[in-house]
Design a protein around this motif. Structure first.
Motif, short mmCIF file in Angstrom:
data_model
loop_
_atom_site.label_atom_id
_atom_site.label_comp_id
_atom_site.label_asym_id
_atom_site.label_seq_id
_atom_site.Cartn_x
_atom_site.Cartn_y
_atom_site.Cartn_z
N PHE A 43 0.74 -1.15 -0.18
CA PHE A 43 -0.02 0.13 0.06
C PHE A 43 0.84 1.31 -0.08
CE2 PHE A 43 -1.80 3.31 2.54
CZ PHE A 43 -2.98 3.74 1.66
N LEU A 44 1.85 1.23 0.76
CA LEU A 44 2.86 2.43 0.90
C LEU A 44 3.56 2.95 -0.23
CD1 LEU A 44 4.50 1.94 4.36
CD2 LEU A 44 2.54 3.39 3.73
N THR A 45 3.79 1.75 -1.22
CA THR A 45 4.50 1.83 -2.59
C THR A 45 3.43 2.83 -3.51
OG1 THR A 45 3.81 -0.21 -3.49
CG2 THR A 45 6.12 0.21 -2.24
N LYS A 46 2.20 2.18 -3.39
CA LYS A 46 1.11 2.86 -4.29
C LYS A 46 0.77 4.25 -3.57
CE LYS A 46 1.18 -0.96 -6.36
NZ LYS A 46 1.74 -0.99 -7.68
N PHE A 47 0.66 4.30 -2.10
CA PHE A 47 0.18 5.73 -1.51
C PHE A 47 1.39 6.62 -1.76
CE2 PHE A 47 0.06 8.17 2.33
CZ PHE A 47 -0.96 8.65 2.18
N ALA A 48 2.65 6.24 -1.91
CA ALA A 48 3.62 7.42 -2.06
C ALA A 48 3.57 8.54 -2.85
CB ALA A 48 5.07 6.89 -1.88
N HIS A 49 3.14 8.04 -4.26
CA HIS A 49 3.32 9.06 -5.28
C HIS A 49 1.96 9.81 -4.92
CE1 HIS A 49 3.73 10.65 -9.31
NE2 HIS A 49 2.43 10.22 -9.66
N SER A 50 0.67 9.42 -5.01
CA SER A 50 -0.41 9.95 -4.57
C SER A 50 -0.41 11.10 -3.49
CB SER A 50 -1.72 9.33 -4.78
OG SER A 50 -1.62 8.30 -3.67
N SER A 51 0.46 10.73 -2.54
CA SER A 51 0.73 11.71 -1.25
C SER A 51 1.31 12.62 -1.54
CB SER A 51 1.15 10.70 -0.03
OG SER A 51 1.50 11.36 1.17
N ASN A 52 2.53 12.26 -2.20
CA ASN A 52 3.41 13.60 -2.68
C ASN A 52 2.74 14.63 -3.58
OD1 ASN A 52 5.67 12.66 -1.18
ND2 ASN A 52 6.58 11.60 -2.60
N GLU A 53 1.87 14.05 -4.39
CA GLU A 53 1.15 14.83 -5.29
C GLU A 53 0.14 15.95 -4.27
OE1 GLU A 53 -0.99 12.71 -8.29
OE2 GLU A 53 0.67 12.91 -9.72
N ALA A 54 -0.54 15.13 -3.47
CA ALA A 54 -1.41 15.91 -2.48
C ALA A 54 -0.64 17.01 -1.88
CB ALA A 54 -2.24 15.06 -1.78
N VAL A 55 0.30 16.65 -1.01
CA VAL A 55 0.93 17.10 0.02
C VAL A 55 2.67 17.73 -0.21
CG1 VAL A 55 -0.77 16.60 1.91
CG2 VAL A 55 1.45 15.42 1.49
N GLU A 80 15.05 9.53 9.54
CA GLU A 80 13.64 9.55 9.16
C GLU A 80 12.74 8.56 9.73
OE1 GLU A 80 10.45 9.73 5.33
OE2 GLU A 80 12.32 9.36 4.86
N ILE A 81 11.89 8.79 10.82
CA ILE A 81 11.24 7.94 11.55
C ILE A 81 9.90 7.59 10.65
CG2 ILE A 81 12.13 8.78 13.61
CD1 ILE A 81 9.65 10.22 14.08
N GLY A 82 9.83 5.91 10.60
CA GLY A 82 8.66 5.45 9.82
C GLY A 82 8.81 6.05 8.27
N ALA A 83 9.91 5.52 7.89
CA ALA A 83 10.37 6.05 6.51
C ALA A 83 9.84 5.40 5.64
CB ALA A 83 11.97 5.61 6.40
N GLY A 84 8.77 4.28 5.81
CA GLY A 84 7.98 3.57 4.86
C GLY A 84 8.83 3.08 3.63
N THR A 85 8.42 3.62 2.57
CA THR A 85 9.22 3.33 1.28
C THR A 85 9.93 4.31 0.82
OG1 THR A 85 7.10 3.82 -0.26
CG2 THR A 85 7.27 1.48 0.64
N GLY A 86 10.24 5.30 1.64
CA GLY A 86 11.44 6.63 1.05
C GLY A 86 10.50 7.48 0.20
N ALA A 87 9.02 7.81 0.42
CA ALA A 87 8.42 8.88 -0.32
C ALA A 87 9.01 10.28 0.03
CB ALA A 87 7.03 8.80 0.27
#
Length: 250
Positions: A43-55, A80-87
């Motif tokens: 999910f984080l790999t899919k969310f990263a791009h859309s999140s960066n576009e949004a905020v 970076e804490i909770g780095a996820g997938t590097g967004a």
């Protein structure tokens, strides 16, 4: 005698049903525990791009002073804490050195891929753990900047997390954050929605979508705290739109 046999058969059937139910629950929990971290990494790999576009603009504005820290210190070491997938890697200055703290080991591959794609960032290490206690991995006063985006909602002990962030920061080091938070009006439809969604978000993503995160940052004892409280993006679900974003200085 026939009645006793019938009662005995009923008890045996009930016992079998109970045993099968327990086995089913254990199998379901095991499957859930196996699937959840893998699903979150996907999910984080899919969310990263859309999140960066949004905020993305919010992140750019919040992280802007990193360049000044880098100029003053001669380098920039970021935890970076909770780095996820590097967004967030794309928002860090040129030649940034990053320690990525991520409790989900299934994100490690994606972190490395993001670091390779963001050639201006040097990924020093991926730390498998949570921010509540990283004393064994990160020394006192060794970090120029701590970054956390959409992570404090899933931290169990937020006070301990704040203490660790302060501990690892150098004097005048900065903690940068972008977080979704509880709506400031208790009787608003947004806050009602947050309370209704809380159990679902907790199960799916360990997320407390009605957390008063700013109170923990305010009470942490930073020398200066500067943040804005408002809407994150209309692209987010309504119960995730209330945000705080800014930085705190040790």
């Amino acid at each position: 005698m026939a009645l006793e046999k019938t009662d005995g058969d009923s008890y045996q059937k009930i016992l079998i049903y109970v045993i099968l139910t327990v086995i089913f629950i254990r199998l379901f929990v095991s499957l859930y525990q196996w699937l959840k971290p893998r699903a979150m990494a996907w999910f984080l790999t899919k969310f990263a791009h859309s999140s960066n576009e949004a905020v993305g603009q919010i992140k750019s504005n919040v992280f802007a002073s990193m360049k000044q820290i880098q100029k003053e210190n001669g380098e920039l070491v970021v935890l970076e804490i909770g780095a996820g997938t590097g967004a967030n890697f794309n928002f860090f200055p040129e030649s940034s050195k990053v320690l990525a703290l991520e409790p989900n080991i299934h994100c490690a591959k994606h972190l490395q891929e993001s670091a390779s794609a963001a050639s201006h960032v040097q990924l020093l290490n991926i730390i498998d753990g949570s921010i509540e206690d990283i004393s064994a991995e990160v020394k006192d006063g060794s970090i120029d900047a701590v970054v956390g985006t959409y992570v404090l909602c899933s931290v169990n002990n937020t006070e301990a997390a704040m203490n660790e962030i302060k501990r690892v920061l150098k004097p005048n080091g900065k903690y940068y954050f972008v977080e979704h938070v509880r709506d400031e009006y208790y009787n608003s439809w947004t806050h009602i929605g947050q309370r209704l969604m809380h159990p679902i978000m907790k199960v799916l993503a360990d997320c407390d979508c009605a957390k008063s995160t700013w109170t923990f940052i305010d009470r942490a004892g930073f020398k200066a705290v500067d943040y804005r409280q408002g809407e994150g993006s209309e692209k987010f679900p309504f119960f995730l739109r209330p945000h705080i974003y800014g930085c705190a200085t040790k």
